[in-house]
Design an enzyme around this catalytic site. Sequence first.
Site, short mmCIF file in Angstrom:
data_model
loop_
_atom_site.label_atom_id
_atom_site.label_comp_id
_atom_site.label_asym_id
_atom_site.label_seq_id
_atom_site.Cartn_x
_atom_site.Cartn_y
_atom_site.Cartn_z
N ARG A 23 -4.30 -4.59 7.43
CA ARG A 23 -5.20 -4.03 8.02
C ARG A 23 -6.31 -4.97 9.13
NH1 ARG A 23 -7.57 -1.34 3.04
NH2 ARG A 23 -6.27 -3.17 2.50
N TYR B 257 5.78 -8.80 9.14
CA TYR B 257 5.81 -7.49 9.16
C TYR B 257 6.24 -6.60 10.48
CZ TYR B 257 3.25 -7.46 4.93
OH TYR B 257 2.89 -8.20 3.78
N ASP C 208 0.92 -1.01 0.07
CA ASP C 208 -0.02 0.52 -0.17
C ASP C 208 0.99 1.45 0.00
OD1 ASP C 208 -2.84 -1.39 -0.05
OD2 ASP C 208 -2.56 -1.11 2.54
N ASP D 38 -7.81 2.19 7.83
CA ASP D 38 -6.02 2.41 7.33
C ASP D 38 -5.39 3.50 8.48
OD1 ASP D 38 -6.01 4.04 5.68
OD2 ASP D 38 -4.59 2.36 4.55
#
Length: 284
Positions: A175, A65, A37, A79
Amino acid sequence: MDGIVIINKPKNCTSHDIVHRVKKITGEKVGHTGTLDPMATGVLPLLIGKGTLCAKYFVNHDKVYEVQLTLGTKTDTADAEGIKLEEREVSDNCFQPETVEAILKHFLGKQEQIPPMYSAIKVKGKKLYEYARKGQTVEIQPRQIEIYEIDLLAIKKEKKQIEFKVHCSKGTYIRSLCEDIAKKMNTVGYMSALNRIQVGEFLIEQAVPLEQLQEEFPCISVETLFQQKEKIDLEEKRLQPFLNGVKLTMRQQDGIYRIYYQKKFIGIGILEGERLKRDIVLDF
């Protein structure tokens, strides 16, 4: 130039922007094994030249992550770039390390996850975010994912933020994970920062910052990408038939092999049922 270059993607830049830039620098065909993203940072492997033929070998990679979750606010995109939809109280208990760690561990293992509406998954030929932008809702089928590890990194109570590291399977939406963690804490939340530090075997330490692309371009060769695979040295009489796509009889175990001729790497072959066929062939 054939292989993979690992980019350290900056924030507020799309994966497509980086692909376009690398195409201009190299003059080669460029592809990727999965986007990040715009708000996300970190490891973005790009396939260059005949390296693009290797895509099928890297699309199922696990990811690692570093995530920042902000509690107490829900957004439409899940987000920091979304519109605020809701605010809720966040209890002090949500910032107790023992409580947070126990909740995070709840998400370990295989599970079903509902992807966010703002995603590129297609339903009836249209991407979910296309429905979302028009205010339309569609039924989203859950997907099977797996969380291998999840560890608390930091708690910032004054900012209502929790930071954690997660090692997960392909197809995991961070997310959605953030929203699910917030729900388990009896509140709402959104992903406020995301840094991808590993894709398969590719580490953030290998990644080149975008601003350095003109100065250095460390490309991992196709040969190096498959260095753990066994090798096959072709005799001269078998070289041309292999290059022409003829299946060669080989009495070896099935699998993926590095193919050589006179000690020169020429590509990748797949052996099935004692028949070797070409898969990736470099300029030779």
